[in-house]
Design an enzyme around this catalytic site. Structure first.
Site, PDB file in Angstrom:
ATOM      1  N   GLY A 592       6.070   7.935 -32.215  1.00  0.00           N
ATOM      2  CA  GLY A 592       7.416   7.396 -31.992  1.00  0.00           C
ATOM      3  C   GLY A 592       8.059   8.123 -30.824  1.00  0.00           C
ATOM      4  N   GLY A 594      11.387  10.319 -29.719  1.00  0.00           N
ATOM      5  CA  GLY A 594      12.557  11.057 -30.181  1.00  0.00           C
ATOM      6  C   GLY A 594      13.538  11.249 -29.047  1.00  0.00           C
ATOM      7  N   ASN A 595      14.566  12.007 -29.334  1.00  0.00           N
ATOM      8  CA  ASN A 595      15.598  12.232 -28.317  1.00  0.00           C
ATOM      9  C   ASN A 595      15.118  13.101 -27.186  1.00  0.00           C
ATOM     10  OD1 ASN A 595      18.166  11.029 -28.796  1.00  0.00           O
ATOM     11  ND2 ASN A 595      17.977  11.995 -30.802  1.00  0.00           N
ATOM     12  N   PHE A 596      14.199  13.993 -27.512  1.00  0.00           N
ATOM     13  CA  PHE A 596      13.766  14.946 -26.492  1.00  0.00           C
ATOM     14  C   PHE A 596      12.478  14.508 -25.798  1.00  0.00           C
ATOM     15  CE2 PHE A 596      16.253  17.229 -29.595  1.00  0.00           C
ATOM     16  CZ  PHE A 596      17.071  18.034 -28.831  1.00  0.00           C
ATOM     17  N   GLY A 597      11.720  13.699 -26.503  1.00  0.00           N
ATOM     18  CA  GLY A 597      10.448  13.271 -25.928  1.00  0.00           C
ATOM     19  C   GLY A 597       9.640  12.550 -26.990  1.00  0.00           C
ATOM     20  N   VAL A 599       6.964  11.684 -29.913  1.00  0.00           N
ATOM     21  CA  VAL A 599       6.438  12.362 -31.109  1.00  0.00           C
ATOM     22  C   VAL A 599       5.005  11.860 -31.266  1.00  0.00           C
ATOM     23  CG1 VAL A 599       6.734  12.739 -33.578  1.00  0.00           C
ATOM     24  CG2 VAL A 599       8.743  12.403 -32.120  1.00  0.00           C
ATOM     25  N   LYS A 614       6.295  17.139 -32.091  1.00  0.00           N
ATOM     26  CA  LYS A 614       7.440  16.696 -31.286  1.00  0.00           C
ATOM     27  C   LYS A 614       7.370  17.384 -29.943  1.00  0.00           C
ATOM     28  CE  LYS A 614      11.049  15.323 -34.408  1.00  0.00           C
ATOM     29  NZ  LYS A 614      12.443  15.479 -34.755  1.00  0.00           N
ATOM     30  N   ASP A 707      23.573  14.062 -38.744  1.00  0.00           N
ATOM     31  CA  ASP A 707      23.041  12.779 -38.252  1.00  0.00           C
ATOM     32  C   ASP A 707      22.219  12.114 -39.344  1.00  0.00           C
ATOM     33  OD1 ASP A 707      22.534  10.719 -36.585  1.00  0.00           O
ATOM     34  OD2 ASP A 707      21.164  11.789 -35.259  1.00  0.00           O
TER      35      ASP A 707
END
Ligand code: ADP
Length: 846
Positions: A592, A594-597, A599, A614, A707
């Site tokens: 998937g 994620g916000n940072f990069g 996964v 991650k 969140d």
């Protein structure tokens, strides 16, 4: 061509004539009936029109006067005039036209009678003469012939028998008599025949044609009268007659004279005033009457350690609203463009001034107005956002300055006993950002070479002859216990506890550059390791071929790192047990984003444990990258079946990895959307209970998730739900966390009002989000507040609106949702309470 010539046939034509007369009579009677109805309806119509006038006059507006209003009065006056004309006509129809049609019906009946009796009579005569007389004479003639023949035969017999005397005379007389009669009969027959011939001629050529022609004339006369009558009727029912026309023309002319541009001239003239003066809304210095803080004198946004988080939060809020506003603006501009095209097309078709064109033009004006309002909002938001953002940019990577002189003022720690049910109540008015060195609202700020104090900066960066590019091979360095890899600078503060504690790390701002962090004088200091053209490393003194050697030298010789700072390396801080080497993990396919990069799926090289990895994109800004490892730092402390488990961290070099247990069924939201339909209510309750258990565990640990949403939970074997995505989470001593903003958009539909409004995050705000998560679960992955924008949902919530229960959601579960959405956060249940309720519900059969 006429009746007399063509309609003599006593059979078909005569019958047709009779039928015609019957139908014509019926027609006249129908016309008579219709005139009756017309009179009635015209009288009623006239009355209804007059009713309009009465109504309009009753509601007459007297206190304003505009051209349109005057025109309307003309419309009403003329309505009354028209009503009068119609009534008048109805009366004339009743008195004149109706009488005429009645007379015509009478005439028609008479004409019919005259024809019928005349025809019967001459037909009778014709029959008498032609049939009866001639036949009678003919049979008499035949009879006389027969008798004469007999008398002749008898006389000749008497002669031949030689009779004489009386017998012969008698036979002779009889013969003569019969012969005389025969001759007379002959004459009669001849006369009768002649008479019949003449009668027939008279009948055919005179009597019958005359009768028919005369009947035709009568009929035609009646037709003429009917025509006249119908013309009269038409005239009296003609609404386009001169008088009507002139009435309509009068209205038309009045309306044509209307000019919208002049409509309000007299009104304006009557009511004109000066526009209101500008209200003085400049910064009012009287706010300083009570207390004047020198830091606030500049009338600028203050950005310091007290306001840093709120400023960032507000900036993010403005940014989000601005993005929303710009999106709406784009949408409206597009709609306006489409509308203008539509109008241009309508105008081409010549519909200008027609209602359909008017509607579009009005819509166009509404759109323009909405666009102006949005532009105004955009302008305000841009200005506000810029005010905050320019301050944030000005600060750059530096720590925010102290907002209060802590030498004089100290912020008391929360008092013991303030904790209720595992959550500490908020007491302090100061928001303590995590960037502060853990000092609970005070303490000197850390100094770094990326943001060093002025003295250190001079010593470390102004030393000519050294390049700051480090070509050092990372391998040997990574073996050092004190080398912590690419951990963020902020995390260093927590690792350096005692005076002289030190570690080396890779700069997160400039990968490939190395930094020595040391606790000295009570604060962390950061020194960039300089490298020279020969590839050697040094601070101020001697240069070494490797960083290992340089650090070992500094440590063992106990020489200050720089003379000015006097910093001495005393105790190396060892890397933690979670540290994994990049080589320990074999990376597989993407799971998937994620916000940072991305996964990724992976396995541990040693025991083939399946893991999720991650990654953090190197291109992200430093501030963002620093936050990547925060999730791992939080997870290191947790061990619960409903919290995703951390396996390790690969931070020795970039890209940094967080290695976690692989939760095989992916994120909860996608799971609900794809497989929700196959789940029973009991299963949904169980999964909600899992999430509540995980959150109750976090609650007990004072961890605020911030969140919580279905998209941030994972689904494992046996549908076990695990709380994940701790990227925004914080562990807070006082149970309050203020958003650091910037990186992630605020999930508005999941966020509690106090967190939205004041950036105040607590476990109670997590409980609000849990309520929304419950709604997601029971609506099988629908987006909350369906059909509403973020902004609309926010506003409605503030006004007390709450979502209704999803279909098939048990009432008991919905009650939990509603309790989570109490506006007052203190009224919301604890996660431990929710866990207990759901445990009970999970035992029921739905
Ligand atoms: P970030 O914290 O960067 O936002 P997420 O935690 O939201 O990243 O992860 C992004 C996606 O990666 C998730 O939606 C999920 O599909 C997948 N994912 C994340 N962690 C795991 C895990 N431990 N096991 C399986 N899939 C995972």
């Amino acid at each position: 061509m006429g009746f007399g010539h063509h309609l003599q046939s006593g059979g078909d034509a005569h019958q047709a004539l009779l039928h015609l007369m019957d139908q014509e009579l019926k027609l006249l009677e129908t016309i008579q009936r219709c005139i009756h109805i017309r009179i009635k309806s015209d009288r009623e119509y006239a009355m209804a029109l007059s009713g309009i006038t009465t109504f309009a006059n009753k509601h007459k507006i007297l206190d304003i006067e505009t051209p349109t209003l005057n025109a309307w009065n003309t419309v009403i006056e003329e309505t009354e005039t028209v009503s009068r004309y119609i009534k008048q006509n109805a009366e004339e129809l009743s008195s004149v036209t109706l009488e005429r049609i009645t007379a015509l019906i009478r005439d028609k009946k008479q004409t019919q009678q005259i024809y019928k009796t005349g025809r019967e009579r001459i037909d009778q005569d014709f029959k008498q003469v032609v049939d009866q007389e001639v036949n009678k004479q003919k049979s008499k003639y035949k009879e006389a012939g027969r008798e004469t023949s007999q008398a002749k035969r008898k006389f000749e017999e008497s002669v031949s028998k030689g009779k004489t005397g009386r017998d012969l005379d008698s036979a002779k007389d009889r013969y003569v008599k019969k012969t005389r009669k025969l001759h007379a009969t002959h004459n009669d027959y001849l006369l009768a025949t002649k008479s019949a011939i003449l009668h027939q001629n008279g009948y055919r050529e005179t009597l019958l044609p005359r009768l028919l022609d005369s009947h035709q004339q009568n009929q035609e006369e009646i037709a003429d009268q009917l025509k006249d009558l119908l013309s009269d009727y038409q005239k009296k029912t003609n609404l386009s007659r001169k008088e009507f026309q002139s009435s309509h023309r009068k209205v038309e002319e009045t309306l044509a004279a209307l000019q919208s541009k002049e409509e309000y001239n007299s009104f304006i003239q009557q009511h004109k005033h000066e526009p209101p003066p500008y209200v003085n809304i400049d910064f009012d210095k009287s706010v300083w009457e009570e207390y004047k803080d020198p830091m606030l004198e500049k009338q600028e946004v203050v950005l310091n350690n007290l306001t840093f988080e709120t400023v960032q939060h507000s900036s993010t809020m403005f940014e989000t609203s601005l993005r929303d506003c710009k999106a709406q603006l784009d949408e409206k501009l597009k709609q306006l463009n489409d509308k203008e095209t539509e109008i241009a097309e309508l105008q081409k078709l010549g519909t200008e001034g027609k209602p359909e064109c008017g509607v579009k033009t009005r819509e166009q004006r509404e759109l323009s107005q909405a666009i102006n309002e949005l532009k105004c909002t955009e302008m305000k938001l841009t200005a506000q956002e810029e005010m905050l953002q320019s301050k944030i940019s000005e600060l750059g990577d530096k720590e925010p300055p102290a907002g209060i002189d802590i030498a004089d003022v100290s912020v008391p720690p929360p008092a013991a006993g303030e904790k209720t049910g595992g959550i500490k109540k908020i007491k302090s008015i100061f928001y303590t950002g995590w960037k502060m060195g853990g000092g609970g609202g005070g303490g000197r700020q850390s100094v770094s070479s990326e943001d060093p104090d002025p003295n250190d900066l001079q010593e470390e960066t102004n030393d000519d002859g050294y390049h700051d590019v480090n070509m050092f091979p990372a391998k040997s360095l990574t073996d050092e216990e004190w080398y912590h890899g690419a951990i963020p600078r902020t995390e260093t503060s927590q690792l350096l506890k005692e005076e002289g504690d030190f570690l080396v790390r890779e700069s997160s701002q400039k990968p490939g550059e190395y930094v020595l962090s040391v606790k000295w004088g009570g604060i962390p200091k950061h020194f960039i390791i300089q490298s020279n053209a020969e590839g050697q490393f040094r601070f101020e003194g001697q240069a070494f071929p490797t960083i290992n050697q340089l650090i070992t030298h500094q440590w063992q010789s106990r020489q200050p790192v720089t003379k000015k700072s006097g910093t001495i390396l005393a105790n190396p801080v060892q890397k933690d047990k979670w540290e994994l080497s990049h080589d320990d993990v074999i990376i597989g396919e993407k799971l998937g984003r994620g916000n940072f990069g991305d996964v990724m799926r992976g396995v541990l090289k040693d025991d083939k444990t399946p893991v999720a990895v991650k990654t953090c994109r190197e291109t992200l800004p430093k501030q963002v990258k620093d936050k990547f490892l925060m999730e791992a730092r939080i997870l290191k402390q947790y061990d619960h079946p409903n919290i995703v488990r951390l396996i390790g961290v690969c931070s020795q070099r970039h890209p940094v990895y967080i290695v976690m247990e692989l939760v095989p069924n992916g994120d909860f939201l996608t799971f609900l959307r794809n497989q929700g339909g196959t789940l029973t209510t009991n299963q949904l309750v169980q999964m909600s209970l899992d999430a509540a258990s995980g959150m109750a565990y976090l609650e007990a640990k004072n961890c605020i998730h911030r969140d919580l949403a279905a998209r941030n939970c994972l689904v494992g074997n046996n549908n076990a739900v695990k709380i994940s995505d701790f990227g925004m989470s914080r562990e807070e001593e006082d149970g309050v966390y203020n958003v650091s903003g910037g990186m992630k958009q605020i999930p508005i539909k999941w966020t509690a009002p106090e967190a939205m409004n004041y950036g105040r995050y607590t476990t109670e705000s997590d409980v609000w989000s849990y309520g929304v998560l419950l709604w997601e679960v029971f609506s099988l992955g629908s987006t909350p507040y369906p059909g509403m924008t973020n902004q609309a949902a926010r506003e409605k919530i503030e006004h007390g609106y709450r979502m209704s229960a999803p279909e098939n959601c048990p009432q008991e579960v919905y009650e939990v949702m509603l309790s989570c959405w109490k506006y007052q956060c203190s009224e919301r249940p604890l996660f431990s309470d929710i866990e207990t309720i759901l445990q009970r519900l999970s035992k029921l059969k739905f």
